[in-house]
Design a protein around this motif. Structure first.
Motif, PDB file in Angstrom:
ATOM      1  N   ALA A 160       0.828  -1.201   0.000  1.00  0.00           N
ATOM      2  CA  ALA A 160       0.000   0.000   0.000  1.00  0.00           C
ATOM      3  C   ALA A 160       0.871   1.263   0.000  1.00  0.00           C
ATOM      4  O   ALA A 160       1.957   1.284   0.559  1.00  0.00           O
ATOM      5  CB  ALA A 160      -0.910  -0.004   1.231  1.00  0.00           C
ATOM      6  N   CYS A 161       0.332   2.280  -0.630  1.00  0.00           N
ATOM      7  CA  CYS A 161       1.054   3.559  -0.729  1.00  0.00           C
ATOM      8  C   CYS A 161       0.807   4.374   0.540  1.00  0.00           C
ATOM      9  O   CYS A 161       0.140   5.405   0.525  1.00  0.00           O
ATOM     10  CB  CYS A 161       0.593   4.306  -1.980  1.00  0.00           C
ATOM     11  SG  CYS A 161       1.564   5.776  -2.342  1.00  0.00           S
ATOM     12  N   GLY A 173       5.757   0.756  -3.196  1.00  0.00           N
ATOM     13  CA  GLY A 173       5.416  -0.532  -2.603  1.00  0.00           C
ATOM     14  C   GLY A 173       6.593  -1.290  -2.022  1.00  0.00           C
ATOM     15  O   GLY A 173       6.442  -2.419  -1.551  1.00  0.00           O
ATOM     16  N   ASP A 174       7.770  -0.669  -2.051  1.00  0.00           N
ATOM     17  CA  ASP A 174       8.971  -1.350  -1.562  1.00  0.00           C
ATOM     18  C   ASP A 174       9.116  -1.158  -0.047  1.00  0.00           C
ATOM     19  O   ASP A 174       9.659  -0.168   0.406  1.00  0.00           O
ATOM     20  CB  ASP A 174      10.210  -0.819  -2.290  1.00  0.00           C
ATOM     21  CG  ASP A 174      11.471  -1.567  -1.888  1.00  0.00           C
ATOM     22  OD1 ASP A 174      11.375  -2.471  -1.025  1.00  0.00           O
ATOM     23  OD2 ASP A 174      12.536  -1.261  -2.439  1.00  0.00           O
ATOM     24  N   TYR A 175       8.631  -2.120   0.695  1.00  0.00           N
ATOM     25  CA  TYR A 175       8.741  -2.048   2.156  1.00  0.00           C
ATOM     26  C   TYR A 175      10.044  -2.644   2.664  1.00  0.00           C
ATOM     27  O   TYR A 175      10.314  -2.652   3.847  1.00  0.00           O
ATOM     28  CB  TYR A 175       7.555  -2.764   2.812  1.00  0.00           C
ATOM     29  CG  TYR A 175       6.310  -1.908   2.872  1.00  0.00           C
ATOM     30  CD1 TYR A 175       6.006  -1.181   4.016  1.00  0.00           C
ATOM     31  CD2 TYR A 175       5.453  -1.802   1.783  1.00  0.00           C
ATOM     32  CE1 TYR A 175       4.869  -0.377   4.075  1.00  0.00           C
ATOM     33  CE2 TYR A 175       4.317  -1.007   1.827  1.00  0.00           C
ATOM     34  CZ  TYR A 175       4.035  -0.293   2.977  1.00  0.00           C
ATOM     35  OH  TYR A 175       2.919   0.504   3.031  1.00  0.00           O
ATOM     36  N   ARG A 176      10.855  -3.177   1.761  1.00  0.00           N
ATOM     37  CA  ARG A 176      12.126  -3.779   2.183  1.00  0.00           C
ATOM     38  C   ARG A 176      13.291  -2.806   2.042  1.00  0.00           C
ATOM     39  O   ARG A 176      14.402  -3.110   2.485  1.00  0.00           O
ATOM     40  CB  ARG A 176      12.423  -5.044   1.355  1.00  0.00           C
ATOM     41  CG  ARG A 176      11.433  -6.190   1.566  1.00  0.00           C
ATOM     42  CD  ARG A 176      11.379  -6.694   3.001  1.00  0.00           C
ATOM     43  NE  ARG A 176      12.681  -7.020   3.541  1.00  0.00           N
ATOM     44  CZ  ARG A 176      12.965  -7.063   4.844  1.00  0.00           C
ATOM     45  NH1 ARG A 176      12.047  -6.773   5.734  1.00  0.00           N
ATOM     46  NH2 ARG A 176      14.169  -7.379   5.261  1.00  0.00           N
ATOM     47  N   ALA A 177      13.058  -1.667   1.402  1.00  0.00           N
ATOM     48  CA  ALA A 177      14.171  -0.747   1.128  1.00  0.00           C
ATOM     49  C   ALA A 177      14.897  -0.351   2.415  1.00  0.00           C
ATOM     50  O   ALA A 177      16.132  -0.428   2.481  1.00  0.00           O
ATOM     51  CB  ALA A 177      13.660   0.498   0.409  1.00  0.00           C
ATOM     52  N   PHE A 178      14.147   0.044   3.436  1.00  0.00           N
ATOM     53  CA  PHE A 178      14.811   0.591   4.631  1.00  0.00           C
ATOM     54  C   PHE A 178      15.568  -0.501   5.407  1.00  0.00           C
ATOM     55  O   PHE A 178      16.724  -0.296   5.776  1.00  0.00           O
ATOM     56  CB  PHE A 178      13.813   1.371   5.484  1.00  0.00           C
ATOM     57  CG  PHE A 178      12.987   2.334   4.667  1.00  0.00           C
ATOM     58  CD1 PHE A 178      13.599   3.163   3.734  1.00  0.00           C
ATOM     59  CD2 PHE A 178      11.607   2.383   4.781  1.00  0.00           C
ATOM     60  CE1 PHE A 178      12.860   4.033   2.942  1.00  0.00           C
ATOM     61  CE2 PHE A 178      10.848   3.247   3.995  1.00  0.00           C
ATOM     62  CZ  PHE A 178      11.475   4.064   3.069  1.00  0.00           C
TER      63      PHE A 178
END
Lengths: 595, 595
Positions: B118-119, B127-132
């Motif tokens: 979700a934005c 949608g990239d929740y893995r970046a951090f």
């Protein structure tokens, strides 16, 4: 400027190459902080006619570059390897999320030290010289790791092109031992053409759109904020005027459409706004959605996303019909060219009579008109404050509204023509706007100095609305504003802490309190001149309507010259209607999610 | 505290589990900034008896946690997803580089929103929740991505164990929908044993070392800063005393060894220090190097790295002889246990008569003794300033020296017993020390309140030396110091900009200038109380020796209670001897590198 050590007459230093490219693209000021590994590159800035902003810290330099980039369409920030770039990376993340074209140039240790995995200062000490560029990949569209004079110019050009075309940050690593590497000067401008551009396709899409418009009885234009990245402000307003279609703005899109146009119908707030407005949007048979950013907040808990089957989505290089994702043949159009043709076409095209759109009861001019007059001794309440602030705005003002109550309240301002409103509707990093104000005000001053159309539209006033909690995050930017002698009015809403967080959770919890600062001491603390007629400094406080009217009634405040810090006190429990409703809605949704 | 909604009597909320574990490990204060996705977790802090520091921004909260962790051996900081954690990541990088055990807890969006890509606000919008978490991998030793109640406690425990054993940051992601997930309470302490610990191996290494020491004629102890992470201060000093071996400190290691010991021989500065000292170190037949950090700066352009073949390297879990990297069988010892046994053993072991070590001409007590008295009207020069500052120090003081001139000048201070000196010798992120002072002073206050040995050794005074440029980076930490009513003396060296950068490059360049602030207004601006006898506030300026002596002669300044901001003016071109020599040496090396 040529390097005195340069042997080859036909070449220039790589650092000069990079700065010349930035100048070609419109950069007039470099933001950043000096630090080891970038110092020799900084030597080129002044001789090339660029301005060095000289920020107090790197996060602020990144935020400022974001603000500058939103105005000028390109920005550059320089930081030191490791420590500097990581301090700025949240700002780069914000520029990525909300599409601001920021070039992040990092001075890195000499390549021999990198190859030897030497334990240099500003490294992690484990020999990992790839850690920072790897981290940066997630928040930039291009990374140029310059390693030799032969490949460097092409890598720089590719990074800059990606930055401009995607309107997102690019990252350039310049090792100290390549600063003076000899490269050919940039004689030809960077090719900024879109690889998929197809004029035939553009014309075909235009015909399809005109057909849709002609067949529509209940059309609506939804203006969203990424439209600002297309730099088609004039075309957009001409389009809205020509069609007469009812036009509404998202919070992020506010300010793009001239609110004086008779078909401007206010903000669209989905389920948290006026029911009648939502009903009419839901009943539309054609929704022209420009530059959408469908974040939870901007789209009001996703309730303001228009129905895909009747929506036409306008992006920088595409106009898409319905839920279709992209052209299967990867063809692109150019939105500026498209809109120019569209306007020309509409001048000779009759559009059908459309169903009238009834503005909702929250339409700001209506609410303001019906507002009871406030007595001098009355406390300043949020909703009233924002409505009445409208009366002090001038055409061409630059307005910046911080996350929290200003974001929501600012959405109810009535904006005069050519006003630019900057805010954040996805990244929402508190503290963004004070440095962004610095960058944006500086960009507008350059536009005025350049004597172009954009410059002529500005009033020269730059007004920030920011809460007392957000102000603390990046307050040293006030020093940067003074250093660069920027005209800025900073309205600090002092409501005893993080009201936006209170509204979400922990209404009276101590973690939502802040250390109370004496905010009006800021200009003195940050070294504002005390008696400089060229740069007047104003501080004022307002605890009720009488005091606030006195402040805004001052000619020097209205002039917006120099620096003004105006502290307006509001109750910690008070919040704009939109924020309260949105928070309540989101909290409900979250509860459902967590059940 | 139990969750009123809790159905199961035998379980607690996951958030409570995490905080209880932190408390078990010694955390008394949580640093951080409230933000969406972490608010509900913050509800647990106060009821569990923890203190909430409430920092002005996230970078400062991370730096403060680093300072706190260096004192207490564990620290925790909480930030919001995306924006908050990225703002803090430079501080986490510093804690990783210089080994400070900081637990970084991030409140993340609910898992259903993550799964749906979700934005949500604070995301990149893609949608990239893995970046951090991916970015964070480079600067943390463990990452606990909590996704369900069953696995969460073990993941938390593993992350905390990795943080403690490696003395480096760990990262925990707590989604809002798991804050109240029910988990068993942490009844048994976390197993912090080292997996490779082998007591037989420890004893064998001890015998080898004693043999080496007995065979040595020209031994020397080189004390470096990572030794502070082993928390063996008493053992180290007993060892130095018992052996009588000549002992020298790196800049990072300064303060660990009691400088009153007769065999303390000052700082070791490799090629930029005294020639006679370098000669004697080069001639040594045994170098006991504790907790080495061989960065370019700490090891003086790598010139102070001892010869591998005669060096014994002491780490937290190993004692290595010569260039050998690690035990091939991966066996470990525990340095505290090792040192305790070693001291016991040395009490009954005769060591050979060793060659006397002659202190170099730069040994601070010698230089100070020969210093000509300064007249009242004399300008304050760097080298003299640092030497004379020694006269105002008290046993148990906490001293913090910022990167730049204070780092170099602080290396010549003569430290009384039990003084702790914090600085940065690898990461060198300017602005680190002001928030680190806040964290370290808070940690020491807790130690005093806990009534333990560490607390008893402190004087209660916390003194920071910081340049005017560095101060600007993280100045809001002064507000955090006031908010937490910490006793702190901030000595601001006002020398018109970044002198450390000037010395490196661009001596008179405008990019090394800063916006001049009115630094002594800081306490007022940041909301210090005006007439609180419990928290006195002092501001003073000194432009010459007379003024400086007056300031330091004041009883209230000497008491170090409340907040003091003392601005000392020095010439922009002046720098401590060490910095000038090091910069000249590094510049030469870089030129060779770039040729």
């Amino acid at each position: 400027m040529t390097n005195p050590d340069s042997k080859d007459q036909g070449t220039i230093d790589l650092a000069e190459y990079i700065f010349r490219r930035l100048i070609q693209l419109g950069v007039g000021t470099i933001h950043g902080v000096p630090g080891d590994y970038n110092l020799t590159a900084l030597d080129y800035i002044k001789p090339l006619g660029l301005t060095w902003a000289g920020n107090g810290n790197e996060l602020n330099s990144g935020y400022a570059a974001d603000g500058y980039g939103r105005i000028k369409g390109i920005a550059a920030v320089i930081t030191a390897f490791g420590v500097g770039e990581l301090s700025a990376i949240n700002a780069i993340g914000g520029a990525f999320a909300e599409k601001s074209p920021v070039v992040h140039l990092v001075g890195t240790p000499p390549l021999p030290a990198q190859k030897a995995k030497a334990c240099m200062h500003h490294t992690l000490g484990n020999g990992d010289y790839r850690a920072f560029p790897e981290m940066t990949k997630y928040v930039t569209v291009a990374q140029a790791d310059l390693t030799d004079a032969e490949t460097a110019p092409a890598l720089v050009d590719a990074a800059l092109k990606a930055c401009i075309l995607n309107s997102r940050p690019a990252y350039i690593q310049l090792p100290t031992n390549l600063v003076k590497a000899q490269v050919p000067p940039p004689t030809v401008p960077i090719d900024l053409s879109h690889p998929g551009y197809d004029e035939g396709y553009e014309d075909k899409v235009l015909e399809m759109l005109v057909e849709k418009m002609q067949g529509s009885k209940k059309p609506v234009i939804l203006m969203d904020g990424l439209t600002a990245r297309f730099h088609i402000n004039e075309e957009i307003n001409e389009f809205v005027r020509l069609t007469g279609f009812p036009t509404l703005s998202s919070p992020f899109g506010k300010g793009i459409v001239n609110e004086n146009l008779p078909n401007y119908c206010g903000g669209y707030e989905g389920i948290v706004g006026d029911e009648s407005t939502k009903q009419q949007i839901d009943d539309s048979d054609l929704i022209l959605n420009f530059g959408p950013l469908h974040s939870d907040v901007n789209a009001m808990g996703f309730s303001a996303i228009p129905k895909p089957d009747v929506t036409v989505t306008f992006e920088g290089y595409s106009v898409r019909f319905g839920p279709e994702e992209a052209d299967p043949q990867s063809r692109a159009l150019l939105i500026k060219s498209f809109m120019t043709k569209l306007i020309k076409r509409l001048k000779t095209t009759e559009l059908p009579t459309i169903q009238p759109f009834t503005r909702g009861p929250s339409f700001s001019p209506t609410v303001l008109k019906d507002l009871e007059p406030a007595a001098d001794g009355d406390a300043i309440k949020q909703d009233e404050f924002w409505l009445r602030m409208s009366e002090y705005l001038k055409p061409g003002d630059l307005l910046v509204t911080e996350a929290g109550t200003p974001f929501a309240g600012g959405n109810t301002l009535i904006l005069p023509e050519n006003t630019i409103l900057l805010n954040s509707c996805l990244w929402f990093s508190i503290g963004f706007t004070l440095p962004a104000l610095q960058g944006a005000a500086l960009a507008q001053r350059e536009q005025r100095q350049e004597g172009n159309k954009e410059g002529a539209r500005t009033s020269g006033r730059a007004i920030l609305f920011i809460g007392d909690g957000s102000l603390q995050m990046s307050v040293q930017a006030i020093g940067d504003i003074i250093r660069n002698r920027l005209d800025a009015t900073i309205v600090v809403i002092n409501n005893d802490g993080y009201t936006v967080e209170r509204v979400l959770h922990g209404f009276k919890k101590s973690y939502n309190e802040i250390q109370p600062w004496r905010n009006t001491l800021a200009p003195s603390f940050f070294g504002a001149p005390e008696n400089d007629p060229e740069y007047p400094v104003i501080t004022a406080q307002a605890r009720n309507w009488g005091e606030l009217r006195n402040v805004w009634g001052r000619k020097d405040v209205q002039a917006g010259k120099g620096l003004a810090v105006i502290e307006v006190f509001m109750h910690y429990a008070d919040a704009p209607r939109l924020l309260k409703k949105l928070a309540a809605y989101v909290t409900e949704r979250n509860k459902a999610n967590e059940a």
